[in-house]
Design an enzyme around this catalytic site. Sequence first.
Site, PDB file in Angstrom:
ATOM      1  N   SER A  10       0.804  -1.218   0.000  1.00  0.00           N
ATOM      2  CA  SER A  10       0.000   0.000   0.000  1.00  0.00           C
ATOM      3  C   SER A  10       0.841   1.274   0.000  1.00  0.00           C
ATOM      4  O   SER A  10       0.301   2.378  -0.012  1.00  0.00           O
ATOM      5  CB  SER A  10      -0.949   0.015   1.207  1.00  0.00           C
ATOM      6  OG  SER A  10      -0.218   0.090   2.422  1.00  0.00           O
ATOM      7  N   GLY A  11       2.168   1.128  -0.021  1.00  0.00           N
ATOM      8  CA  GLY A  11       3.052   2.296  -0.053  1.00  0.00           C
ATOM      9  C   GLY A  11       3.249   2.808  -1.468  1.00  0.00           C
ATOM     10  O   GLY A  11       2.792   2.224  -2.452  1.00  0.00           O
ATOM     11  N   THR A  99      16.967  -0.266   1.760  1.00  0.00           N
ATOM     12  CA  THR A  99      18.281   0.277   2.093  1.00  0.00           C
ATOM     13  C   THR A  99      18.378   0.489   3.605  1.00  0.00           C
ATOM     14  O   THR A  99      17.399   0.363   4.336  1.00  0.00           O
ATOM     15  CB  THR A  99      18.545   1.606   1.365  1.00  0.00           C
ATOM     16  OG1 THR A  99      17.542   2.561   1.729  1.00  0.00           O
ATOM     17  CG2 THR A  99      18.517   1.404  -0.141  1.00  0.00           C
ATOM     18  N   ALA A 121      20.128  -4.813  -4.146  1.00  0.00           N
ATOM     19  CA  ALA A 121      20.742  -3.628  -4.746  1.00  0.00           C
ATOM     20  C   ALA A 121      20.186  -2.382  -4.069  1.00  0.00           C
ATOM     21  O   ALA A 121      19.010  -2.342  -3.722  1.00  0.00           O
ATOM     22  CB  ALA A 121      20.463  -3.578  -6.246  1.00  0.00           C
ATOM     23  N   PRO A 122      21.013  -1.364  -3.883  1.00  0.00           N
ATOM     24  CA  PRO A 122      20.533  -0.123  -3.289  1.00  0.00           C
ATOM     25  C   PRO A 122      19.702   0.698  -4.258  1.00  0.00           C
ATOM     26  O   PRO A 122      18.991   1.617  -3.849  1.00  0.00           O
ATOM     27  CB  PRO A 122      21.825   0.612  -2.922  1.00  0.00           C
ATOM     28  CG  PRO A 122      22.825   0.099  -3.904  1.00  0.00           C
ATOM     29  CD  PRO A 122      22.464  -1.330  -4.144  1.00  0.00           C
ATOM     30  N   HIS A 154      16.973  13.578  -1.793  1.00  0.00           N
ATOM     31  CA  HIS A 154      15.776  12.735  -1.811  1.00  0.00           C
ATOM     32  C   HIS A 154      14.604  13.458  -1.158  1.00  0.00           C
ATOM     33  O   HIS A 154      14.779  14.488  -0.515  1.00  0.00           O
ATOM     34  CB  HIS A 154      16.030  11.404  -1.085  1.00  0.00           C
ATOM     35  CG  HIS A 154      16.806  10.424  -1.900  1.00  0.00           C
ATOM     36  ND1 HIS A 154      18.181  10.448  -1.966  1.00  0.00           N
ATOM     37  CD2 HIS A 154      16.410   9.396  -2.689  1.00  0.00           C
ATOM     38  CE1 HIS A 154      18.593   9.468  -2.758  1.00  0.00           C
ATOM     39  NE2 HIS A 154      17.535   8.822  -3.210  1.00  0.00           N
ATOM     40  N   LYS A 158      12.225  10.170   3.217  1.00  0.00           N
ATOM     41  CA  LYS A 158      13.290   9.170   3.292  1.00  0.00           C
ATOM     42  C   LYS A 158      13.898   9.162   4.693  1.00  0.00           C
ATOM     43  O   LYS A 158      14.203  10.223   5.247  1.00  0.00           O
ATOM     44  CB  LYS A 158      14.370   9.433   2.242  1.00  0.00           C
ATOM     45  CG  LYS A 158      15.405   8.316   2.146  1.00  0.00           C
ATOM     46  CD  LYS A 158      16.243   8.450   0.890  1.00  0.00           C
ATOM     47  CE  LYS A 158      17.289   7.344   0.796  1.00  0.00           C
ATOM     48  NZ  LYS A 158      16.680   5.999   0.753  1.00  0.00           N
ATOM     49  N   GLY A 164      21.269   4.659   0.172  1.00  0.00           N
ATOM     50  CA  GLY A 164      21.964   3.430  -0.184  1.00  0.00           C
ATOM     51  C   GLY A 164      22.704   3.561  -1.503  1.00  0.00           C
ATOM     52  O   GLY A 164      23.798   3.000  -1.689  1.00  0.00           O
TER      53      GLY A 164
END
Length: 266
Positions: A10-11, A99, A121-122, A154, A158, A164
């Site tokens: 839901s994000g 991350t 992976a970041p 960002h 965040k 990351g």
Amino acid sequence: MHRIAIAGASGRMGRMLIEGVRGADDCQLAGALDIAASPAIEADAGAFLGVNTGVPIVADLRGGLKNAQVLIDFTRPEGTLAHLAACRELGVQAVIGTTGFSDAQKGEIAEFAKDIAIVLAPNFSVGVNVTFKLLEMAAKALSTGYDIEIIEAHHRHKVDAPSGTALKMGEVIADALGRDLKDCAVYAREGITGERDPSTIGFSAIRGGDIVGDHTVLFAGIGERIEITHKSASRATYVQGSLRAVRFLADKKAGLFDMSDVLGLK
């Protein structure tokens, strides 16, 4: 068909992943997970699109993973580790874009990868991962006489810094220079810091608004500067990279991989 479950359904990222899976001819939405406190629990995973997928959003890990071949997870470290434990139990592969893992948590992921195949992976943007390769080449060519600074920006939501992706950029550069990032990274400057140590790699983090993700590596020499920049305008790039990782895992039984493996950049 690649049967995919989505964590954090839901994000913002979860919803983009659901939309991306639905739009891919070779992929099928097989599960949707979220925390028990989410108001979306028991709702259809496609409700935000106005469609009925027949896949409810659930908090029960085993229930959400039982029909899936692979989990895509862009959540938080603690949640991801719990998800991986369930994946190992059920034989489900994983694509991890979370991350902020500690070294100990990365060690736990490596243990999980002995039993299931994981791409960690970041950043899953294809462009970012090509940028990693460019940074490796630049660092080797500019190994002396250039100060290296990494600047990232960002959105306001965040929770970890540096990103990351920025840390991965630092690791790529440090490895190319024969250094350990733990020994040469500088994450904060304030007050009388003295002259810059030329062996260091500096980081700066900006947080604000709805910035998806901007990263610039500055190689500052005497008389010239080289800047290598990647800017993300949409999380859709992460979705497409994630689906490439899903396809890469199709014939893998176990092991820990990254996007360099997926894109054949090693």
